[in-house]
Enzyme design. Sequence first.
Site, short mmCIF file in Angstrom:
data_model
loop_
_atom_site.label_atom_id
_atom_site.label_comp_id
_atom_site.label_asym_id
_atom_site.label_seq_id
_atom_site.Cartn_x
_atom_site.Cartn_y
_atom_site.Cartn_z
CG ASP A 20 -1.65 1.22 1.45
OD1 ASP A 20 -2.38 1.61 0.52
OD2 ASP A 20 -1.53 1.83 2.53
CG ASP A 22 -1.57 8.35 2.42
OD1 ASP A 22 -0.57 8.64 3.10
OD2 ASP A 22 -2.59 9.06 2.39
CG ASP A 219 -2.46 2.68 6.24
OD1 ASP A 219 -2.72 2.29 5.07
OD2 ASP A 219 -2.84 3.77 6.68
#
Length: 339
Positions: A20, A22, A219
């Site tokens: 991922d 961001d 996240d």
Amino acid sequence: MTLRGTDQPLAALYDGTLLDLDGTVHRTGSVLPGVVQALARSTAEHGLVHVYVTNNASRTPHELVADLSAMGVQTDPTHVFTSAQAAASLAVQQTGVGAAVLIVGGSGVREAVLAVGLRPVAAGARPDVVVQGWFPDLGWRLLAEGAFALQQGAFWVATNLDLTLPTSRGVAPGNGSFVHALALASGRKPDVVAGKPEPAILVEAAAASGLRHPLVIGDRLDTDIQGANAAGLDSVLVLSGVTDAGALLAADAAQQPTYVAAGVDALLSSMPATLADEHGDIRCGDARVGLDSDGRLDLLTDGAAIDVLRAACAATWQAPAQPDLTERLAGAIAVWERR
Ligand SMILES: [Mg+2]
């Protein structure tokens, strides 16, 4: 599900990562500390191939490579995979090469559908498939063309269903908001969705990169981890982004990761397993956590903060579901976060 451990560095167990962006690689445009070094070392020492996977359909792989390079992360367009590429792949699997596609999207979607051999058509033509992905200049005229094509029966592929898009000035509508607009206008729902938490983007990214046993790192529980579980892939939830201890402890089975780590640099580390001892308490490293019959978490032996959290996750996730468990956990979490 419970958290797994490994005596070897995590990087030794996989052939690559699906990363991922961001909250995992960078945060608000700045690369997170230790990430560049950890990615480079895991490639040099363990041969890991890193693939950057994003739900953002507006950017082409070349543009994303430039964005990453500006932050100090060096890669190339063959190691970047967007929801637009996954959507194009799903579209061509449905319709076959040469089918007529209406692009309700920008250059990211356009480049992706051309790459798989679909034939973009102009407004007013009868497309076989609509591929819809957000871009900043998306407007009413193009959405209206999408609605007309859907009413005429075109197959509908949405790049992703993220309702919102974080920007420096606040929260803006994401592709999911525009999908809702077309759904309301057409009385239909997308036939297929490519982006996380749907497994397609991860499966397609792995296939495009030749990865057989990749590790998903992200996240967000409701996109990265849920997508990994849906795709049958192992995952690491990193605490460098939006997920805090409370959300992690409260995760249901569909959103529980294989591993929990502070950040991407955990690739170079071993991880203690979470194990139940003879009393039914959970150990992780030096930490030992118990869960009493009222569902209250007890920290029985202190340890590294991340191991306390791992043990607490294992204890909580194996406990029978209790409606007010999250509320009770909140007190325990607040205590740890003050440590
Ligand atoms: Mg993220």
